[in-house]
Design a protein around this motif. Structure first.
Motif, mmCIF file in Angstrom:
data_model
loop_
_atom_site.group_PDB
_atom_site.id
_atom_site.type_symbol
_atom_site.label_atom_id
_atom_site.label_comp_id
_atom_site.label_asym_id
_atom_site.label_seq_id
_atom_site.Cartn_x
_atom_site.Cartn_y
_atom_site.Cartn_z
ATOM 1 N N GLU A 74 29.464 -3.688 34.202
ATOM 2 C CA GLU A 74 29.050 -3.837 35.600
ATOM 3 C C GLU A 74 28.892 -5.296 36.004
ATOM 4 N N GLU A 75 28.281 -6.086 35.131
ATOM 5 C CA GLU A 75 28.069 -7.501 35.447
ATOM 6 C C GLU A 75 29.396 -8.269 35.449
ATOM 7 N N LEU A 76 30.280 -7.962 34.522
ATOM 8 C CA LEU A 76 31.598 -8.617 34.490
ATOM 9 C C LEU A 76 32.401 -8.282 35.744
ATOM 10 N N MET A 77 32.200 -7.086 36.275
ATOM 11 C CA MET A 77 32.944 -6.669 37.470
ATOM 12 C C MET A 77 32.486 -7.412 38.732
ATOM 13 N N THR A 78 31.387 -8.129 38.669
ATOM 14 C CA THR A 78 30.963 -8.920 39.822
ATOM 15 C C THR A 78 31.836 -10.153 40.011
ATOM 16 N N LEU A 79 32.630 -10.485 39.015
ATOM 17 C CA LEU A 79 33.534 -11.637 39.104
ATOM 18 C C LEU A 79 34.768 -11.269 39.916
ATOM 19 N N SER A 80 35.244 -12.191 40.708
ATOM 20 C CA SER A 80 36.417 -11.973 41.549
ATOM 21 C C SER A 80 37.647 -11.696 40.694
ATOM 22 N N GLY A 81 38.325 -10.595 40.980
ATOM 23 C CA GLY A 81 39.554 -10.248 40.258
ATOM 24 C C GLY A 81 39.326 -9.483 38.972
ATOM 25 N N ILE A 82 38.076 -9.218 38.614
ATOM 26 C CA ILE A 82 37.773 -8.464 37.396
ATOM 27 C C ILE A 82 37.296 -7.076 37.796
ATOM 28 N N GLY A 83 38.123 -6.098 37.476
ATOM 29 C CA GLY A 83 37.765 -4.713 37.753
ATOM 30 C C GLY A 83 37.288 -4.032 36.488
ATOM 31 N N ASP A 84 37.213 -2.721 36.553
ATOM 32 C CA ASP A 84 36.721 -1.926 35.427
ATOM 33 C C ASP A 84 37.599 -2.101 34.182
ATOM 34 N N VAL A 85 38.891 -2.023 34.366
ATOM 35 C CA VAL A 85 39.813 -2.134 33.225
ATOM 36 C C VAL A 85 39.722 -3.521 32.593
ATOM 37 N N MET A 86 39.727 -4.561 33.411
ATOM 38 C CA MET A 86 39.679 -5.921 32.891
ATOM 39 C C MET A 86 38.345 -6.195 32.193
ATOM 40 N N ALA A 87 37.246 -5.677 32.748
ATOM 41 C CA ALA A 87 35.937 -5.850 32.121
ATOM 42 C C ALA A 87 35.917 -5.183 30.745
ATOM 43 N N GLN A 88 36.539 -4.001 30.651
ATOM 44 C CA GLN A 88 36.633 -3.314 29.349
ATOM 45 C C GLN A 88 37.444 -4.145 28.357
ATOM 46 N N ARG A 89 38.519 -4.772 28.839
ATOM 47 C CA ARG A 89 39.345 -5.618 27.958
ATOM 48 C C ARG A 89 38.561 -6.823 27.439
ATOM 49 N N SER A 101 34.298 -18.881 22.374
ATOM 50 C CA SER A 101 33.765 -20.212 22.054
ATOM 51 C C SER A 101 33.856 -21.146 23.255
ATOM 52 N N SER A 102 34.688 -20.798 24.233
ATOM 53 C CA SER A 102 34.788 -21.582 25.463
ATOM 54 C C SER A 102 35.201 -20.643 26.590
ATOM 55 N N VAL A 103 34.982 -21.069 27.817
ATOM 56 C CA VAL A 103 35.373 -20.220 28.947
ATOM 57 C C VAL A 103 36.892 -20.107 29.037
ATOM 58 N N GLU A 104 37.588 -21.136 28.608
ATOM 59 C CA GLU A 104 39.058 -21.116 28.656
ATOM 60 C C GLU A 104 39.649 -20.035 27.755
ATOM 61 N N GLU A 105 38.914 -19.668 26.710
ATOM 62 C CA GLU A 105 39.385 -18.628 25.789
ATOM 63 C C GLU A 105 39.516 -17.277 26.494
ATOM 64 N N LEU A 106 38.887 -17.131 27.631
ATOM 65 C CA LEU A 106 38.982 -15.895 28.414
ATOM 66 C C LEU A 106 40.434 -15.604 28.793
ATOM 67 N N MET A 107 41.269 -16.640 28.896
ATOM 68 C CA MET A 107 42.677 -16.434 29.249
ATOM 69 C C MET A 107 43.458 -15.768 28.128
ATOM 70 N N ASN A 108 42.846 -15.632 26.941
ATOM 71 C CA ASN A 108 43.486 -14.910 25.844
ATOM 72 C C ASN A 108 43.410 -13.397 26.044
ATOM 73 N N VAL A 109 42.552 -12.952 26.954
ATOM 74 C CA VAL A 109 42.433 -11.525 27.252
ATOM 75 C C VAL A 109 43.642 -11.112 28.080
ATOM 76 N N LYS A 110 44.290 -10.014 27.668
ATOM 77 C CA LYS A 110 45.483 -9.527 28.362
ATOM 78 C C LYS A 110 45.160 -9.254 29.828
ATOM 79 N N GLY A 111 45.946 -9.848 30.717
ATOM 80 C CA GLY A 111 45.789 -9.634 32.141
ATOM 81 C C GLY A 111 45.026 -10.738 32.858
ATOM 82 N N ILE A 112 44.423 -11.656 32.100
ATOM 83 C CA ILE A 112 43.714 -12.772 32.741
ATOM 84 C C ILE A 112 44.563 -14.017 32.573
#
Length: 127
Positions: A74-89, A101-112
């Protein structure tokens, strides 16, 4: 009797004038040093209100950020462009690879990608 009253007033006027001069000097020296009147004794700790305000503002800012290492769907879904599926990923990525280890590592998640990351990078933290 009248002479005694005048004599007494004459003596007291010098005392009153002296007290006024001393009080004025103390007030002026305090104003010259601090730009404000300071009646707080030196042995009492007091805080600069600007520092308190800055710390308060910083704490409010920190509370508004989303920690991608600890937040739920729920908290992750408050971010712009992050829906239920992306939050689960994001949560699955955390489970498989450990905390980010860094915020940039978030781009390693499929779809971001870079576009999504650019939208949310100022709203996320890792701790």
């Amino acid at each position: 009797m009248y002479e005694k009253v005048i004599s007494c007033l004459s003596k007291n006027k010098y005392f009153i004038i002296s007290a006024f001069v001393i009080a004025s000097g103390l007030w002026y020296s305090n104003m010259a040093n601090n730009d404000t009147i300071n009646f707080i004794p030196n042995n009492i700790n007091y805080y600069n209100t600007v520092e308190i305000r800055e710390k308060f503002d910083y704490e409010l800012y920190r509370e508004s950020l989303v920690n991608i290492n600890t937040e739920d769907v729920e908290e992750l879904m408050t971010l712009s462009g992050i829906g239920d599926v992306m939050a689960q990923r994001i949560i699955e990525y955390r489970k498989e690879n450990g905390n980010f280890s860094s915020v940039e590592e978030l781009m390693n998640v499929k779809g971001i990608g870079e576009k999504t990351f650019e939208k949310i990078k100022d709203k996320i933290i890792v701790e």
